[in-house]
Motif scaffolding. Sequence first.
Motif, mmCIF file in Angstrom:
data_model
loop_
_atom_site.group_PDB
_atom_site.id
_atom_site.type_symbol
_atom_site.label_atom_id
_atom_site.label_comp_id
_atom_site.label_asym_id
_atom_site.label_seq_id
_atom_site.Cartn_x
_atom_site.Cartn_y
_atom_site.Cartn_z
ATOM 1 N N ASN A 1 11.645 31.968 62.612
ATOM 2 C CA ASN A 1 11.743 32.806 61.414
ATOM 3 C C ASN A 1 11.804 31.985 60.121
ATOM 4 O OD1 ASN A 1 11.759 35.261 62.847
ATOM 5 N ND2 ASN A 1 13.958 35.072 63.245
ATOM 6 N N VAL A 2 11.709 30.685 60.231
ATOM 7 C CA VAL A 2 11.802 29.823 59.044
ATOM 8 C C VAL A 2 10.499 29.911 58.257
ATOM 9 C CG1 VAL A 2 12.037 27.464 58.210
ATOM 10 C CG2 VAL A 2 13.469 28.263 60.092
ATOM 11 N N LYS A 3 10.583 30.462 57.064
ATOM 12 C CA LYS A 3 9.390 30.638 56.231
ATOM 13 C C LYS A 3 9.128 29.437 55.335
ATOM 14 C CE LYS A 3 8.327 34.561 54.620
ATOM 15 N NZ LYS A 3 8.235 35.844 53.863
ATOM 16 N N PHE B 1 14.563 34.483 51.740
ATOM 17 C CA PHE B 1 15.728 35.305 52.076
ATOM 18 C C PHE B 1 15.506 36.773 51.743
ATOM 19 C CE2 PHE B 1 19.988 37.024 51.326
ATOM 20 C CZ PHE B 1 20.661 36.588 52.461
ATOM 21 N N HIS B 2 14.872 37.060 50.612
ATOM 22 C CA HIS B 2 14.769 38.433 50.134
ATOM 23 C C HIS B 2 13.454 39.118 50.511
ATOM 24 C CE1 HIS B 2 18.481 38.169 47.819
ATOM 25 N NE2 HIS B 2 18.060 37.029 47.322
ATOM 26 N N SER B 3 12.421 38.359 50.845
ATOM 27 C CA SER B 3 11.135 38.979 51.154
ATOM 28 C C SER B 3 11.066 39.515 52.571
ATOM 29 C CB SER B 3 9.995 37.970 50.939
ATOM 30 O OG SER B 3 10.128 36.862 51.814
ATOM 31 N N GLY C 1 22.545 28.431 62.837
ATOM 32 C CA GLY C 1 21.768 29.629 63.084
ATOM 33 C C GLY C 1 21.768 30.587 61.919
ATOM 34 N N ALA C 2 22.444 30.218 60.807
ATOM 35 C CA ALA C 2 22.442 31.068 59.622
ATOM 36 C C ALA C 2 21.038 31.127 59.023
ATOM 37 C CB ALA C 2 23.444 30.543 58.599
ATOM 38 N N ARG C 3 20.798 32.124 58.190
ATOM 39 C CA ARG C 3 19.463 32.302 57.621
ATOM 40 C C ARG C 3 19.107 31.181 56.640
ATOM 41 N NH1 ARG C 3 18.790 38.142 55.238
ATOM 42 N NH2 ARG C 3 16.684 37.308 54.934
ATOM 43 N N ILE C 4 20.106 30.634 55.967
ATOM 44 C CA ILE C 4 19.890 29.489 55.079
ATOM 45 C C ILE C 4 20.646 28.315 55.673
ATOM 46 C CG2 ILE C 4 20.128 28.549 52.753
ATOM 47 C CD1 ILE C 4 18.248 30.906 52.842
ATOM 48 N N ASN D 1 14.603 39.262 58.129
ATOM 49 C CA ASN D 1 14.897 38.226 59.112
ATOM 50 C C ASN D 1 14.454 36.839 58.648
ATOM 51 O OD1 ASN D 1 15.917 40.144 61.012
ATOM 52 N ND2 ASN D 1 13.800 40.663 61.571
ATOM 53 N N GLY D 2 13.948 36.762 57.403
ATOM 54 C CA GLY D 2 13.434 35.490 56.909
ATOM 55 C C GLY D 2 14.516 34.436 56.791
ATOM 56 N N ALA D 3 14.165 33.194 57.144
ATOM 57 C CA ALA D 3 15.104 32.067 57.088
ATOM 58 C C ALA D 3 14.462 30.912 56.334
ATOM 59 C CB ALA D 3 15.509 31.641 58.495
ATOM 60 N N ALA D 4 15.310 29.996 55.911
ATOM 61 C CA ALA D 4 14.827 28.826 55.168
ATOM 62 C C ALA D 4 15.733 27.639 55.472
ATOM 63 C CB ALA D 4 14.793 29.101 53.671
ATOM 64 N N ILE D 5 15.190 26.447 55.274
ATOM 65 C CA ILE D 5 15.937 25.207 55.513
ATOM 66 C C ILE D 5 15.842 24.335 54.266
ATOM 67 C CG2 ILE D 5 15.974 23.057 56.843
ATOM 68 C CD1 ILE D 5 15.071 24.628 59.260
ATOM 69 N N TYR D 6 16.983 23.787 53.868
ATOM 70 C CA TYR D 6 17.040 22.871 52.724
ATOM 71 C C TYR D 6 17.507 21.520 53.255
ATOM 72 C CZ TYR D 6 17.671 21.483 47.829
ATOM 73 O OH TYR D 6 17.557 20.867 46.600
ATOM 74 N N THR D 7 16.656 20.504 53.152
ATOM 75 C CA THR D 7 17.006 19.185 53.678
ATOM 76 C C THR D 7 17.294 18.208 52.548
ATOM 77 O OG1 THR D 7 14.790 18.196 53.710
ATOM 78 C CG2 THR D 7 15.376 19.642 55.543
ATOM 79 N N THR D 8 18.206 17.278 52.806
ATOM 80 C CA THR D 8 18.542 16.214 51.855
ATOM 81 C C THR D 8 18.625 14.901 52.627
ATOM 82 O OG1 THR D 8 20.949 16.204 52.073
ATOM 83 C CG2 THR D 8 19.988 17.906 50.652
#
Length: 986
Positions: free
Chosen positions: A217-219, A125-127, A171-174, A130-137
């Motif tokens: 954009n998902v890093k 998010f901070h680096s 479509g949110a960054r997180i 436009n960086g994005a990330a996904i958290y799966t459960t």
Amino acid sequence: MMQNARFLLLLQVLSMSCHLLQHQVHAFILPQQANINNLQTRNVQQSPSILFQSAEKDFVDAFDAVDDLMEQSGREKLQQYFDFPIDSWQASSGGEILAGNNVIVCAPTGAGKTVVGEMALHHAFHSDPNGAAIYTTPLKALSNQKYAELRKIFGPRNVGLSTGDMSINRGARIMVMTTEVYRNMAWRAMDDADEEEDHDDLMDDDLSQRGRNELSNVKVVVLDEFHYMGQKGRGGVWEECVITSPSHTQIVGLSATLPNADQLGMWMEKVTERKTTLVEATGGRPVPLRFLFASRDGVEPLFRNEDAGPGSPLGLLGLRGDGIPEKKSKKNSKNAEAEFDKDEIPKGLDLNPKLKSMLNKRTEAVNRMVAKKALRMKDEKLRRDEYGGDGGRKRRDSALSPREQKRERERLLKTEMRKSVPSLHFLLRKLDQKSLLPAIFFLFSRAGCDEAAENVCFQMRKGAEIVKRANYEGGPRQGRQRSVRKSEAVLKDKSGRSFRSNSNYVTEDTMSNILEGPNFRVDTEISNPLEESNLLGYAERGLLTYPQVKDVAARVESFNRQNEEIKFSDETIDRLLHGVGSHHAGQLPAHKAFAEALFRVQLMKVVFATETLAAGINMPARTTVICSLAKRGEGGSMNALDTANTLQMAGRAGRRGMDTDGTCVLVTTPFEGPEEAIDILVSEIKPVESQFSPGYALAVNLIARGEGKLDVAQKLVQKSFAQWNRQQVENQVETAKQLHGEDFDSMIETAAHEQFLDSLKLSLDKGRHMRMYEVLEDKALLKKASKSFAGLYQILNLEESTLSYLQKELDVMSNIDSVMDEDGLSDLLSEDNMNVEEEMTRQRQRIQNAREDVSNHIMNALAVEANTVLRSSLSVVEDMKAALSVSRKNNPDVKQDDNVTPFELTAYAKSSVTMSRKRRKQKNAAKDSGIDESSLIGVLNAVEDKDDSLEDLMALINVLQSYGCITPSEDSKLNPDHMNAQSYRI
């Protein structure tokens, strides 16, 4: 030779690690590179062992320095996002993420592994703007909870949710989502970068382009509860996520229980072509566990050493290297300075003597009842004999036979075990008395969770009603006290008659009230529980204080007012006001979230939940209660709980920063007791196995990605963890065969014999099969039994041969007799014929006796028991089948599915007691090949199994073709037998 190879491998790994970290540790690399050059130019006259030890020391020093730099880097850049000091292993994980590596984190439940996941999100998010990330459960409830937590950290506008139930701010960054949702996104985005795309009508270009846009954009993607990869049915989803993730995306796997995490890391590195680092939490659990066992007699420590157990302060006392090794006295050890045996069960993990005494008392009581019944039946027989009750007819002995005594003993034992099962209300009172609330009660039934919550609340209302009626009818009952005045013991009825309170006199009115009055019952109808006048009653009989009851009532009123269509029923509100709730997948998501929120702020003291609650949902408890030690598995059979799942549930106990320790209570059942509980807890956790299996959706996706051809399908199937593991095993086995040559096969066969017998011993119930257990435990007895059986069988063969000889002699004499009968001389041989026939009769009796001796022999009983175990669902069955398969590999006369014979067991016993030299070779083979000795037989058996993943995929494709979902191309029709020539249109 082997040491030189290991030395070169160490140099290669060291050089690779330094190269990957050059941009961070440039100052460190130069002196280490000099050390490497020095190592390469050392005098060749030095011994390989000295050279290897020196290289290994440099290797360890280098990686220690790298770890320190990783920790320093992670702490400097990521500590700012947390208001508490992060642990060293968390900082090291952050450093690996910053270096662009994949990370697999293994940490005990409650240690803070989700902090590493949040580090990955912060980095993405901070680096980059436009960086994005996904958290799966793995669970929708866990996704909902994680979504709520991350909204507070990154802001509502930057966090989205996508599950099967709902989609928020897509479509949110997180993005927080279930694992299946991410798998589908990865499939849509997957393409082959090495080949030019041919956009034709074979695939949905819009869908594929949308998938690539979603992940462009998902890093980083965080796979929480990564051990779900080994779960049957769903585990393949996690494999597909790893295989299909874009090349620019880092993978962070979080798990509490991964015995073979190093193998998973190597596989992930091979598949993603990105360096993968395994990080394990240092030390034990932040909040240590203690294990108790509950029965109707009370709640007692489970282990002899109260501080022992998985996750406890002392761990497993050195078992398999876990915890602090138990000290052995010189009295109990011939050599007090001998090396500690990591596979020997320490005494501290034995059953608590108090629980063992309870079991012994129960067994003695059952034996007394059986003996009493046998004596009573014998007395009845004697009385009938004395009075001639059967009219002179022959009577059967009515005393219990040994078989009847055994059946009666088992029946009574089951009855006593049922009686020992405590009620949930009893357990709740005990936990409340010991200040062990709040607690999570794990049940394996959705309906059972709701019923348990209702039952506990009913018992609370019943107890309050009894107290209320007792107070209304004359106050609380007084105990017998010498100081009570005599006048207080005299009561008067309505007619003015006086009588002592402890006399047997009952007035007419009292008798009428008993016979004609209404039965005592608790009013189960619940109406208007939220009324102010009812709240005090909930505080008096429930688990919450009056202010807490008022708080819960206000929250419920607000929820019902805002959600009229899904408001709580009066029955559910009644439970919540008692401080009791339930949590399972059959409830509405909003209701589950409401229960989770109440539990987190300690407005719910008890929750009855299914095991899905153990999968990371943030509901910290002081205590967890596992109400059953078995659950229904495949085919409807009841199987003992898996060790990993049990520890996952137990690990929910203990709130970091609030409790000094957590408590796990295991409850007796009609079928399992404390000994079974210990077996589950101290057993070795099974490694994660590949669950990758082709399905219809996978087949269509693979055809689409291959633009109608099956080459992509072949590549993807070959990337599975099962294929990688198989390749590794084949290489290791080949190495072992080269090292040991011709001795390898005979050595492994002998080891398979021993494993079969050891597994059979583990399956035996000592109480029921004491003699069999003793024979398998004592090598001398086993040797004697095998020789005895071989001798008896040889005697049987000799007796049968003798009978055959006598039969031939009789036939010859009969032929002679017929010839002499024509000449009138048959009487001369008649006496000889009679003697032979008499001898044959005696010989047949000898054969019958020999057969009975063979049939009653202990080896025959072992064979019968082995076949029974092989048809069961016990945990040792897989090991037994693997050993049996290896043992029968070179015996064409025996099929793999044939029953085990006593002759096979005799051969196994013979090799087992004479294998000391081969045993040493087997250990060396396992060590040199890199295969764990205990799993060597299973590994060899797995190599023989044919991999049919591609065949299964082709079968699915044929089904899709028969239903018209796909159609073969013209080339496929011309070459139907060649997979590479097959192509289809969707």
